[in-house]
Write a protein that holds these residues in place. Structure first.
Motif, PDB file in Angstrom:
ATOM      1  N   LEU A 166       0.824  -1.204   0.000  1.00 31.16           N
ATOM      2  CA  LEU A 166       0.000   0.000   0.000  1.00 31.16           C
ATOM      3  C   LEU A 166       0.864   1.262   0.000  1.00 31.16           C
ATOM      4  O   LEU A 166       0.517   2.255  -0.640  1.00 31.16           O
ATOM      5  CB  LEU A 166      -0.932  -0.004   1.212  1.00 31.16           C
ATOM      6  CG  LEU A 166      -2.232   0.786   1.078  1.00 31.16           C
ATOM      7  CD1 LEU A 166      -3.039   0.307  -0.113  1.00 31.16           C
ATOM      8  CD2 LEU A 166      -3.047   0.675   2.350  1.00 31.16           C
ATOM      9  N   HIS A 167       1.987   1.205   0.689  1.00 29.20           N
ATOM     10  CA  HIS A 167       2.837   2.390   0.739  1.00 29.20           C
ATOM     11  C   HIS A 167       3.421   2.720  -0.636  1.00 29.20           C
ATOM     12  O   HIS A 167       3.687   3.882  -0.954  1.00 29.20           O
ATOM     13  CB  HIS A 167       3.954   2.233   1.778  1.00 29.20           C
ATOM     14  CG  HIS A 167       4.955   1.154   1.464  1.00 29.20           C
ATOM     15  ND1 HIS A 167       5.988   1.336   0.562  1.00 29.20           N
ATOM     16  CD2 HIS A 167       5.090  -0.104   1.934  1.00 29.20           C
ATOM     17  CE1 HIS A 167       6.708   0.228   0.478  1.00 29.20           C
ATOM     18  NE2 HIS A 167       6.181  -0.653   1.296  1.00 29.20           N
ATOM     19  N   ALA A 168       3.593   1.695  -1.490  1.00 29.42           N
ATOM     20  CA  ALA A 168       4.097   1.942  -2.841  1.00 29.42           C
ATOM     21  C   ALA A 168       3.043   2.656  -3.679  1.00 29.42           C
ATOM     22  O   ALA A 168       3.358   3.566  -4.461  1.00 29.42           O
ATOM     23  CB  ALA A 168       4.496   0.625  -3.497  1.00 29.42           C
ATOM     24  N   ALA A 169       1.784   2.246  -3.535  1.00 27.79           N
ATOM     25  CA  ALA A 169       0.686   2.923  -4.245  1.00 27.79           C
ATOM     26  C   ALA A 169       0.557   4.362  -3.767  1.00 27.79           C
ATOM     27  O   ALA A 169       0.333   5.284  -4.559  1.00 27.79           O
ATOM     28  CB  ALA A 169      -0.620   2.172  -4.029  1.00 27.79           C
ATOM     29  N   SER A 170       0.697   4.564  -2.454  1.00 28.68           N
ATOM     30  CA  SER A 170       0.613   5.914  -1.888  1.00 28.68           C
ATOM     31  C   SER A 170       1.720   6.801  -2.447  1.00 28.68           C
ATOM     32  O   SER A 170       1.487   7.964  -2.812  1.00 28.68           O
ATOM     33  CB  SER A 170       0.711   5.836  -0.364  1.00 28.68           C
ATOM     34  OG  SER A 170       0.690   7.122   0.207  1.00 28.68           O
ATOM     35  N   LYS A 171       2.932   6.275  -2.526  1.00 27.96           N
ATOM     36  CA  LYS A 171       4.060   7.050  -3.054  1.00 27.96           C
ATOM     37  C   LYS A 171       3.853   7.386  -4.530  1.00 27.96           C
ATOM     38  O   LYS A 171       4.156   8.501  -4.981  1.00 27.96           O
ATOM     39  CB  LYS A 171       5.363   6.277  -2.868  1.00 27.96           C
ATOM     40  CG  LYS A 171       6.613   7.062  -3.289  1.00 27.96           C
ATOM     41  CD  LYS A 171       7.874   6.277  -3.019  1.00 27.96           C
ATOM     42  CE  LYS A 171       9.120   7.132  -3.273  1.00 27.96           C
ATOM     43  NZ  LYS A 171       9.174   7.650  -4.656  1.00 27.96           N
ATOM     44  N   LEU A 172       3.326   6.421  -5.291  1.00 28.77           N
ATOM     45  CA  LEU A 172       3.073   6.661  -6.709  1.00 28.77           C
ATOM     46  C   LEU A 172       2.062   7.784  -6.891  1.00 28.77           C
ATOM     47  O   LEU A 172       2.234   8.671  -7.737  1.00 28.77           O
ATOM     48  CB  LEU A 172       2.580   5.373  -7.374  1.00 28.77           C
ATOM     49  CG  LEU A 172       2.287   5.446  -8.879  1.00 28.77           C
ATOM     50  CD1 LEU A 172       3.540   5.825  -9.659  1.00 28.77           C
ATOM     51  CD2 LEU A 172       1.727   4.112  -9.383  1.00 28.77           C
TER      52      LEU A 172
END
Length: 283
Positions: A166-172
């Motif tokens: 989820l943190h990768a989606a948030s960063k994107l």
């Protein structure tokens, strides 16, 4: 058309000292996404559902106790701690094109309307879209509603996979300045994740982290995109008209539509893309 004719006249407000519980309850009971913050008769801030989702994961204080029977709570407690300021306001005499341009330029979704220093209404991105679909075309002066979606959609689409952290989606989302990500696997569209989904999950994780810290423990998140994404996805064809896209988003209460050709993802159309059409239409 003057923006005052499109505004919500009954505006619920909060004060800086009000609890987040009160803001959440007002939004849930009335279906609002934005609340002006009023002090001394003046608009001093705005609080949105996005603010509340990120701050406390949409959890009431009773759900944020650090331990059973404790008087200590995780996360902020008052509106003043999460509200946005200063606030961009408009006069109700401005036209809807000016309102649309202001929302795009300031990257905001709601504008309080003020006359002689007093709050008289609020206009939202949803309200402007509704004006396209429910008002006589000659009154809103928008002449590109019959344009195909392909003419205004974003062709370069950022996507995530269901197993992505989820943190990768948030960063994107943060890095690319987008609020919606199609979820794909082997080039097939299987879901959608929005910034609201991620903000709510992140808000809850912040609470869990603070709660774990209060007990001398470490909270390690394993949340993935599949845990928060919407599985039933509304789509639209590239050949469909912009007006159809706007109506579909309003009806489904969503902010974006993946654009498909057959089963292939070819683009995405959002509230903001339609709002830009309003902003760029001649007055």
């Amino acid at each position: 058309m003057k923006v005052g004719t499109l505004a919500t006249q009954l505006v619920l407000c909060v004060k800086r000292a009000d609890s987040l519980d009160r803001a959440i309850t007002l939004m849930e009971e009335h279906g609002f996404h934005h609340l002006p913050v009023i002090e001394g008769g003046h608009v001093v801030g705005m609080v949105s559902d996005r603010d509340l989702l990120l701050a406390v994961g949409w959890q009431l204080e009773s759900q944020r106790r650090l331990s059973n029977g404790s008087r200590d709570f995780a996360g902020p407690r008052t509106v003043s701690q999460v509200m946005s300021k200063p606030v961009t306001c408009l006069s109700p005499d401005e036209d809807l094109h000016t309102a649309a341009r202001t929302m795009i330029d300031r990257n905001i979704s709601a504008l309080p309307l003020v006359m002689n220093g007093a709050l008289v209404g609020i206009v939202t991105k949803i309200g402007l879209l509704r004006s396209l679909c429910e008002t006589e075309p000659h009154l809103v002066h928008v002449d590109r509603l019959a344009d195909p979606v392909s003419k205004h959609m974003r062709h370069s689409v950022y996507t995530v996979g269901p197993n992505d952290p989820l943190h990768a989606a948030s960063k994107l989302m943060h890095d690319k300045h987008v609020r919606h990500l199609p979820v794909v696997t082997e080039d097939f569209l299987i879901g959608m994740v929005s910034d609201r989904d991620i903000r709510q999950a992140c808000g809850r994780e912040l609470i869990e982290d603070e709660r774990a810290d209060a007990h001398g423990k470490l909270y390690a998140s394993s949340a993935r995109v599949m845990d928060v994404m919407a599985h039933r996805v509304q789509t639209i064809a590239a050949t469909a008209a912009i007006e159809e896209a706007a109506r579909k988003m309003l009806h489904a209460e969503i902010g974006a539509l993946p654009v498909v050709s057959g089963e292939r993802l070819v683009g995405i159309i959002t509230h903001t893309d339609v709002l830009r059409i309003i902003a760029e239409s001649p007055v």
